[in-house]
Scaffold this motif. Sequence first.
Motif, PDB file in Angstrom:
ATOM      1  N   LEU A 138       0.835  -1.198   0.000  1.00 49.09           N
ATOM      2  CA  LEU A 138       0.000   0.000   0.000  1.00 49.09           C
ATOM      3  C   LEU A 138       0.873   1.252   0.000  1.00 49.09           C
ATOM      4  N   TYR A 139       1.960   1.214   0.740  1.00 48.33           N
ATOM      5  CA  TYR A 139       2.838   2.382   0.807  1.00 48.33           C
ATOM      6  C   TYR A 139       3.623   2.578  -0.489  1.00 48.33           C
ATOM      7  N   ARG A 140       3.799   1.518  -1.266  1.00 47.82           N
ATOM      8  CA  ARG A 140       4.374   1.702  -2.601  1.00 47.82           C
ATOM      9  C   ARG A 140       3.487   2.664  -3.404  1.00 47.82           C
ATOM     10  N   GLY A 141       2.167   2.483  -3.268  1.00 52.11           N
ATOM     11  CA  GLY A 141       1.236   3.348  -3.989  1.00 52.11           C
ATOM     12  C   GLY A 141       1.262   4.776  -3.485  1.00 52.11           C
ATOM     13  N   LEU A 142       1.521   4.969  -2.195  1.00 50.56           N
ATOM     14  CA  LEU A 142       1.572   6.321  -1.643  1.00 50.56           C
ATOM     15  C   LEU A 142       2.831   7.073  -2.045  1.00 50.56           C
ATOM     16  N   GLY A 143       3.844   6.329  -2.495  1.00 52.46           N
ATOM     17  CA  GLY A 143       5.127   6.965  -2.787  1.00 52.46           C
ATOM     18  C   GLY A 143       5.065   8.038  -3.847  1.00 52.46           C
ATOM     19  N   ASN A 144       4.242   7.866  -4.842  1.00 57.61           N
ATOM     20  CA  ASN A 144       4.124   8.884  -5.903  1.00 57.61           C
ATOM     21  C   ASN A 144       2.678   9.354  -6.043  1.00 57.61           C
ATOM     22  N   SER A 145       1.989   9.434  -4.919  1.00 57.10           N
ATOM     23  CA  SER A 145       0.575   9.822  -4.914  1.00 57.10           C
ATOM     24  C   SER A 145       0.417  11.259  -4.429  1.00 57.10           C
ATOM     25  N   PRO A 146      -0.605  11.970  -4.928  1.00 57.00           N
ATOM     26  CA  PRO A 146      -0.899  13.305  -4.364  1.00 57.00           C
ATOM     27  C   PRO A 146      -1.520  13.225  -2.972  1.00 57.00           C
ATOM     28  N   ILE A 147      -1.872  12.035  -2.529  1.00 54.86           N
ATOM     29  CA  ILE A 147      -2.457  11.876  -1.195  1.00 54.86           C
ATOM     30  C   ILE A 147      -1.376  12.118  -0.146  1.00 54.86           C
ATOM     31  N   ARG A 148      -1.691  12.959   0.811  1.00 54.19           N
ATOM     32  CA  ARG A 148      -0.771  13.242   1.900  1.00 54.19           C
ATOM     33  C   ARG A 148      -0.911  12.179   2.985  1.00 54.19           C
ATOM     34  N   HIS A 149       0.200  11.758   3.537  1.00 47.22           N
ATOM     35  CA  HIS A 149       0.200  10.760   4.606  1.00 47.22           C
ATOM     36  C   HIS A 149       0.641  11.412   5.906  1.00 47.22           C
ATOM     37  N   VAL A 150      -0.135  11.209   6.970  1.00 47.27           N
ATOM     38  CA  VAL A 150       0.206  11.717   8.301  1.00 47.27           C
ATOM     39  C   VAL A 150       0.390  10.523   9.227  1.00 47.27           C
ATOM     40  N   THR A 151       1.496  10.516   9.947  1.00 46.05           N
ATOM     41  CA  THR A 151       1.832   9.403  10.832  1.00 46.05           C
ATOM     42  C   THR A 151       1.523   9.757  12.273  1.00 46.05           C
ATOM     43  N   PRO A 152       0.491   9.136  12.862  1.00 42.59           N
ATOM     44  CA  PRO A 152       0.259   9.313  14.289  1.00 42.59           C
ATOM     45  C   PRO A 152       1.273   8.503  15.081  1.00 42.59           C
ATOM     46  N   ARG A 153       1.252   8.648  16.401  1.00 44.81           N
ATOM     47  CA  ARG A 153       2.175   7.872  17.238  1.00 44.81           C
ATOM     48  C   ARG A 153       1.508   6.622  17.802  1.00 44.81           C
ATOM     49  N   ASN A 154       0.250   6.435  17.495  1.00 40.82           N
ATOM     50  CA  ASN A 154      -0.479   5.222  17.834  1.00 40.82           C
ATOM     51  C   ASN A 154      -1.694   5.182  16.917  1.00 40.82           C
ATOM     52  N   GLU A 155      -2.077   3.980  16.508  1.00 42.31           N
ATOM     53  CA  GLU A 155      -3.218   3.890  15.599  1.00 42.31           C
ATOM     54  C   GLU A 155      -4.496   4.432  16.216  1.00 42.31           C
ATOM     55  N   MET A 156      -4.622   4.396  17.539  1.00 44.17           N
ATOM     56  CA  MET A 156      -5.797   5.004  18.161  1.00 44.17           C
ATOM     57  C   MET A 156      -5.828   6.491  17.854  1.00 44.17           C
ATOM     58  N   GLY A 157      -4.693   7.164  17.989  1.00 38.88           N
ATOM     59  CA  GLY A 157      -4.638   8.574  17.632  1.00 38.88           C
ATOM     60  C   GLY A 157      -4.968   8.803  16.175  1.00 38.88           C
ATOM     61  N   GLY A 158      -4.486   7.922  15.293  1.00 38.32           N
ATOM     62  CA  GLY A 158      -4.783   8.062  13.873  1.00 38.32           C
ATOM     63  C   GLY A 158      -6.263   7.933  13.580  1.00 38.32           C
ATOM     64  N   GLY A 159      -6.933   7.003  14.272  1.00 39.22           N
ATOM     65  CA  GLY A 159      -8.373   6.860  14.081  1.00 39.22           C
ATOM     66  C   GLY A 159      -9.127   8.095  14.517  1.00 39.22           C
ATOM     67  N   PHE A 160      -8.751   8.653  15.665  1.00 39.01           N
ATOM     68  CA  PHE A 160      -9.404   9.883  16.124  1.00 39.01           C
ATOM     69  C   PHE A 160      -9.113  11.044  15.172  1.00 39.01           C
ATOM     70  N   MET A 161      -7.894  11.100  14.617  1.00 38.07           N
ATOM     71  CA  MET A 161      -7.580  12.153  13.653  1.00 38.07           C
ATOM     72  C   MET A 161      -8.463  12.038  12.414  1.00 38.07           C
ATOM     73  N   ALA A 162      -8.653  10.817  11.928  1.00 38.86           N
ATOM     74  CA  ALA A 162      -9.526  10.620  10.767  1.00 38.86           C
ATOM     75  C   ALA A 162     -10.947  11.056  11.086  1.00 38.86           C
TER      76      ALA A 162
END
Length: 541
Positions: A38-62
Amino acid sequence: MNSLSPTATSCGVAAIRLLEAYGVDLVFGIPGVHTLELYRGLGNSPIRHVTPRNEMGGGFMADGYARVTGKPGVCILTTGPGLTNAATPIGQAFSDSVPMLVITSVNARSELGMGRGRLHEITNQSNAIAPLVAFSQTILDPSELPEAMARAFAVFSGARPRPVHIEIPIDVLELPAAFPIRARLPLALPAPNRQAIADAAALLRTAGKPLTIVGGGALKAGAQVTALAEWLGGPVITTVAAKGVLRADHPLSLGSSMPSPATKQAIAEADLVLVVGSELSETDIWAENNLSFGGKLIRIDIDAASLTRDYHPDVAILSDAGAALDALLAELGAAPDRSARQARTAALRQEIETAIAQDRTAVKRKHVRLLEALRTALPEDGVVFTDMTQIAYTGNQAYPCFAPSTWHHPSGYGTLGFGMPAAIGAQLGKPETPVVALVGDGGLLFTVQELMTAVEEQLGLVILMWNNDGYGQIRDGLIQRGVPEIGVNLRNPDHMALARAFGCDAVQPDSLEALVEAVRAAPAKDRPTFIQVRQDAPFLD
């Protein structure tokens, strides 16, 4: 496992291209060994990726991103713990009808359900998350992915929005994907039945003491809610999810006063109640039993189950709120003189405001002083995300909102740790809008690591922490019941030093004026501002 030719696209890459086709511009996730394709696809994508410090935080961010943008928040998570770490925010999004797309890996097809102890293995990952989502689908062949994605976006655009989970086995992620990359047409929201509109209009015309209850399903129908309220001339109550749909300073607004006995009495005495976009859940009404309706009941909702559960309406309209209200207004025609009703509503509004103010404890009065300062510091479109904390419970009633989607509370699921990461997602979704996370000292530590995400993203976010040295609401409940104070009086870190260690500006104001100044200055900064206010601060007395 099939190998790819240099020009072929893998299923993992195609999944990212499908997200692009559906207009996704931001995803939250932590890379894992199972999601590399999946991250291969993000490498040249216009989609921005944000890395939380825990997936729980990432879910709340979404979740926070979705609430302020109206677009689905998207998470890309690894197998097993990546998904289960995010289960709590997925549950919150389900409870509060927030669109969220969760794409995960899962063990290879030959390993599913085998229990061989493979890395990250859950014997049935899809079943584990199924109660928290609209649907969970396992992609067993790349050709199944376009339809699964179309189903997900149909839930987001054409029904009551809920989270959706799509999992792709690690062997399928690497298979060639031959399908065309295109988004399918979005579904239109359901329109109202003509006869139901005519029946509802007939009841509204003859009502002498109408009252309207507006829920989160009407967030996009503020203009229609206002127009119909003025046609009726009766009071309007908003649930916490709908704060600001009718401006707090509108003369017909009773605000989010549902917990008040005076408001419940007004509902019981109305000869007609119109409920728009609310399931009237426990966390909407805060009553031991269902509301008492003394007159007729009309319900408008996009969810058929909400129209048939708990209450028996005289007219039920299955429809998008905006479409139904537009149809009602067209059927009703020009508004008659409502001056007498408006006068009664003004008196009722004053009665309820007085009753709520008289019921406030000394601590709640401190809450109100701080909330008034926060309201002064923010523009009308400023956004507040709250945690499960006593000051937020007071704010659910006392904080006035003048636009929808400007006050967000984790009402249904009631998750500690929601406020700060959800505010980060909102700030990323609306970078030009001031955003505040209003949290307690107990809830902050559930997701405090996400301060680093906010610093890394250079967000001028405010984290306003109310410090009462523990889990204050539960502590009060124990005391009231004569139960020992077990597990509620906490040893806290030095919050100011902790915030600075993450790279935040840290402020402990000595006056309400200093608080207002700190909140107003924060959006111009390239780092978050952490503000601590202690419950025993002298300037709150």
